[in-house]
Design an enzyme around this catalytic site. Structure first.
Site, mmCIF file in Angstrom:
data_model
loop_
_atom_site.group_PDB
_atom_site.id
_atom_site.type_symbol
_atom_site.label_atom_id
_atom_site.label_comp_id
_atom_site.label_asym_id
_atom_site.label_seq_id
_atom_site.Cartn_x
_atom_site.Cartn_y
_atom_site.Cartn_z
ATOM 1 C CG ASP A 13 -1.718 -1.395 1.480
ATOM 2 O OD1 ASP A 13 -2.169 -1.612 0.172
ATOM 3 O OD2 ASP A 13 -1.506 -1.714 2.329
ATOM 4 C CE LYS A 16 3.323 -2.004 -4.308
ATOM 5 N NZ LYS A 16 2.545 -2.338 -3.239
ATOM 6 N N GLY A 40 -4.944 -4.547 -5.028
ATOM 7 C CA GLY A 40 -5.233 -3.291 -5.432
ATOM 8 C C GLY A 40 -4.133 -1.918 -5.740
ATOM 9 C CG HIS A 41 -1.309 -1.001 -8.528
ATOM 10 N ND1 HIS A 41 -0.665 -1.490 -7.055
ATOM 11 C CD2 HIS A 41 -0.735 -2.196 -8.791
ATOM 12 C CE1 HIS A 41 0.563 -2.191 -7.298
ATOM 13 N NE2 HIS A 41 0.701 -2.586 -8.227
ATOM 14 C CD GLN A 222 0.957 -8.904 -2.248
ATOM 15 O OE1 GLN A 222 1.386 -9.497 -2.096
ATOM 16 N NE2 GLN A 222 -0.720 -8.772 -2.294
#
Length: 422
Positions: A13, A16, A40-41, A222
């Site tokens: 988180d 990235k 999730g991005h 991650q």
């Protein structure tokens, strides 16, 4: 030729997706090398927000090719939903998305097993999306790979063998209903038809790109402190988000990697259970959570918040071989009067020389802190280091000095435009 690996240097988180999105403008290929749809991005382009779980964020750039490598475990439902979402938003992915034929699939029984195990005492706080059970089957050599979808008979035989075991476990231990093999085969074959245009030998594609001098970005999901081998085990993910995972997850040689960029949030967060030395279980932690909108892009779970942890980052920089840092969410600290940085650990008053390998020891550490004045202002309009308040500049240079690693990118808001290269 350049292969740059983007790694999260903390517990995930770190932002990235935004950094990969920015660097994708200069990349020919963006390749995802591990993890699944449990990550999730979130990327903001103007007023549009994109949340991606499997497809690399480079897909938002029309000329960029995107790869989902063999190290990724693919949820068919999540992948198809993501493809439809992007197409519905006007993003053309035809001829630009390439999925490894060696990638393993997450089957419905993996999700059932994951969710059932999480209900038991002593859970580690997974997302329940079947990631771990899929990697278990991969290591046990009974996983279903995309290449297995070429032959319906072979696929059906493998699924029947797997379901004989999985159904027995689900029924005996978790009181779940048995799964229908024929229905599962039909659903899997329908998925194969939908993704057939995207399946390729991605290792060959990447090697040809390296030979041709293409610019490649390799991204993981991650963060390094959740790495299966090097993270805070057992409170980790089921794969290797560290830079070494790029080689095994894409099939590229180590010598092809020319740069490792570590993404670091200006403070620390963690989702789920596990040790967190700098955690703020008070109003300050709540303030960081609120100001930083610290809720998971995949699950919506609130993130635990704390001060920047330099000992953990030093360890991460060493394991990953981080050459430079992208510092994100610096703007969130603008809400604070004072900002602390953990510079070292102690146990029973004695300094800890190395990052602890076991969580029992890590849970016992106390932190040495330095405290710096905050800047109490909105810095989102800054477009250079010189435009930042003196207190923000001092914070950045202090972190650089403590880590002995240059901070080359600075992000001052979720917006794509509010990021500059130093």
């Amino acid at each position: 030729m350049s292969v740059r690996v983007i790694v999260g240097a903390q517990w995930g988180d770190e932002g990235k997706g935004k950094i990969v999105d920015l660097l994708s403008e200069e990349a020919d290929i963006v390749a995802r090398y591990q993890g699944g749809a449990n990550a999730g991005h979130t990327i903001v382009h103007g007023t549009t927000k994109y949340v991606l779980h499997l497809i690399p964020s480079g897909i938002l750039h029309p000329s960029t090719q995107c790869v989902i490598g063999n190290g990724v475990v693919i949820d068919p439902v999540a992948l198809l939903d993501e493809i439809r979402m992007l197409e519905g938003m006007g993003i053309n992915i035809a001829g630009r998305l390439h999925i490894s034929h060696k990638a393993h699939l997450i089957m419905p029984y993996h999700k059932l097993l994951d969710q059932a195990r999480e209900k038991l005492a002593g859970s580690i706080g997974t997302t329940g999306r079947g990631i771990g059970p899929s990697y278990i089957d991969k290591a046990q050599r009974i996983g279903i790979r995309i290449v297995d979808l070429l032959d319906r008979t072979v696929l059906a035989e493998k699924l029947r063998t797997n379901l004989a075991e999985k159904s027995a476990i689900l029924e005996a231990l978790y009181d779940s209903e048995p799964l229908d093999v024929d229905r599962l085969v039909d659903e899997t074959m329908a998925f194969d038809t939908s993704i057939d245009p995207y399946i390729t030998d991605t290792t060959d594609l990447l090697h040809e790109a390296i030979r041709a001098g293409k610019r490649i970005l390799a991204e993981g999901a991650q963060g390094a402190l959740l790495d299966l081998d090097h993270g805070t085990y057992p409170f980790v993910t089921s794969s290797n988000p560290t830079s070494g995972g790029a080689c095994t997850g894409l099939g590229i040689p180590p010598q092809s990697i020319t740069n490792v960029l570590g993404v670091v949030k200006a403070y620390s967060t963690r989702v789920g259970n596990g040790p967190f030395p700098t955690e703020l279980s008070n109003d300050l932690g709540e303030l960081l959570r609120r100001e930083g909108h610290e809720f998971g892009a995949t699950t919506g779970r609130s993130r635990r918040c704390g001060w920047l942890d330099v000992p953990a980052l030093r360890y991460s920089a060493r394991v990953n071989g981080i050459d430079e840092i992208a510092l994100t969410k610096l703007d969130v600290l603008g809400a604070l009067d004072e900002i602390s940085i953990c510079t070292g650990y102690r146990i029973d008053g004695k300094p800890v020389r190395h990052f602890p390998a076991d969580v029992t020891t890590l849970e016992r550490v106390t932190c040495d802190y330095i405290t710096m004045p905050g800047w109490k202002s909105d810095i989102s309009s800054a477009r250079s280091f010189a435009e930042l308040p003196a207190e923000a500049q001092a914070y950045i240079t202090t972190v650089e000095d403590l880590l002995s690693t240059p901070i080359s990118w600075i992000s001052t808001s979720p917006a794509r435009s509010d990021t500059f290269r130093r």
